[in-house]
Scaffold this active site. Structure first.
Site: not given
Length: 155
Positions: A10, A67, A72, A92, A99, A102, A108
């Site tokens: 980030h 991203g 992403d 962060d 996003h 995302d 995941r």
């Protein structure tokens, strides 16, 4: 086959990731490095400051989109396709990201596909210094057959 590591951060963590990459440049230089856009440009510039001309020529960084602009999802697709061996994502936890969905999906997928993942510098240090980092390691992939073969109710 070369070892492929994904590096993402980030905005508020990009400098920290670039500094981590510079500190670990000897281990990163021979790897295929895949980064989302802005992070990748910062990491590449930082690494090039530490490499000899010969090492710089061998440096291989693939830049995906930023991203929020789809990077992403590009990285998630690479994970699903078996093209990522390790994932370092300095995110962060104190700032909402436009996003966030995302980011959650990317994390995941990394967990689902059993990708070694570090989300802060301490974990990244443990990961890159592990004996398994430089050894042949066969990840166990999840058995998703029950999910894939489930019977869905009629529409």
């Amino acid at each position: 086959m070369s070892y492929r590591i994904a590096l993402v951060a980030h905005d508020s963590r990009k400098r920290e990731l670039a500094d981590w990459a510079a500190y670990n440049w000897e281990k990163l230089a021979p790897l295929d490095i895949i980064c989302t856009g802005t992070t990748g440009r910062m990491v590449e510039a930082t690494l090039r400051e530490h490499l000899t001309d010969q090492q710089e020529q061998a440096l291989h960084i693939t830049l995906l989109k930023s991203g929020p602009l789809g990077g992403d999802q590009q990285l998630g697709a690479l994970i699903v396709e078996g093209q990522i061996d390790c994932f370092v994502f300095f995110w962060d936890p104190m700032s909402a990201q436009p996003h966030d969905v995302d980011v959650k999906a990317l994390l995941r997928i990394a967990v689902l596909y059993n990708i070694p993942t570090a989300c802060n510098r301490a974990t990244a240090d443990f990961l890159i210094t592990s004996a398994l980092f430089s050894a042949a390691y066969e990840r166990k992939l999840p058995d998703t057959s029950a999910y894939v073969n489930r019977t869905l109710p009629p529409a």
